[in-house]
Design a protein around this motif. Structure first.
Motif: not given
Ligand code: S3P
Length: 171
Positions: A12, A16, A35, A58-59, A80-82, A119, A121, A138
């Motif tokens: 995040m 990106k 997202d 969400f996942r 998304g970052g995760g 966000r 998290l 990660r």
């Molecule tokens: C997340 C990153 C977010 C979004 C969600 C969870 C994460 O996307 O998918 O809030 O787990 O790092 P960005 O990386 O675009 O902020």
């Protein structure tokens, strides 16, 4: 050959979405942000999904969107970052051409997400500690699936796009 698609991964605040949109315009490719696709399909924003369905919900949605978009061609995808925490997602991502890890220092990530309210998290007492621990977890995954790693620290989105264009095959 020009990559079929370009998939941007990274934490995040790595840039990106901004970089992806600019890159897509330069390449004449479409642009997708996982997202945004999730929000459109759900009819609700990410914060609502986390609130009501939890991170697990969400996942599951994120995995489904990734599966669907792996059939696309000529798109730049901001993820998304995760997205990398699920091993089945990593397998899908690793098979896509080309995956670019947008790398940024912890200091930059903290700066770029400092006023973030969207966000889920990062809506915690100590968002800096959260950024540090998420990145530690990660980073090996981003590295594992990346075809290219691009440093964004100290570079404008436009400069980063130029860097990417120089890395990938152009015709
Ligand atoms: C997340 C990153 C977010 C979004 C969600 C969870 C994460 O996307 O998918 O809030 O787990 O790092 P960005 O990386 O675009 O902020």
């Amino acid at each position: 050959m020009k990559p079929r698609n370009i998939i941007l991964v990274g934490p995040m605040g790595a840039g990106k979405s901004t970089i992806g949109r600019l890159l897509a315009a330069k390449l004449g490719y479409g642009f997708l942000d996982t997202d945004h696709v999730i929000e459109e399909k759900t009819g609700a924003d990410i914060a609502w999904i986390f609130d009501v369905e939890g991170e697990e919900g969400f996942r599951a949605r994120e995995h489904q969107v990734l599966q669907e978009l792996s059939g696309e061609a000529h798109v730049v995808v901001a993820t998304g970052g995760g997205i990398v925490i699920r091993s089945d997602n990593r397998s899908i991502l690793a098979a896509l051409d080309a995956v670019i890890y947008l790398r940024a220092s912890v200091g930059q990530l903290i700066e770029r997400t400092a006023r973030d309210k969207k966000r889920p998290l990062l809506q915690v007492e100590d968002p800096k500690a959260k950024i540090i621990s998420l990145l530690a977890e990660r980073k090996p995954y981003y590295e594992e699936i990346a075809d290219f790693i691009v440093d964004t620290d100290g570079h404008s989105p436009r400069a980063t796009v130029q860097q990417i264009l120089q890395l990938i095959p152009s015709n």
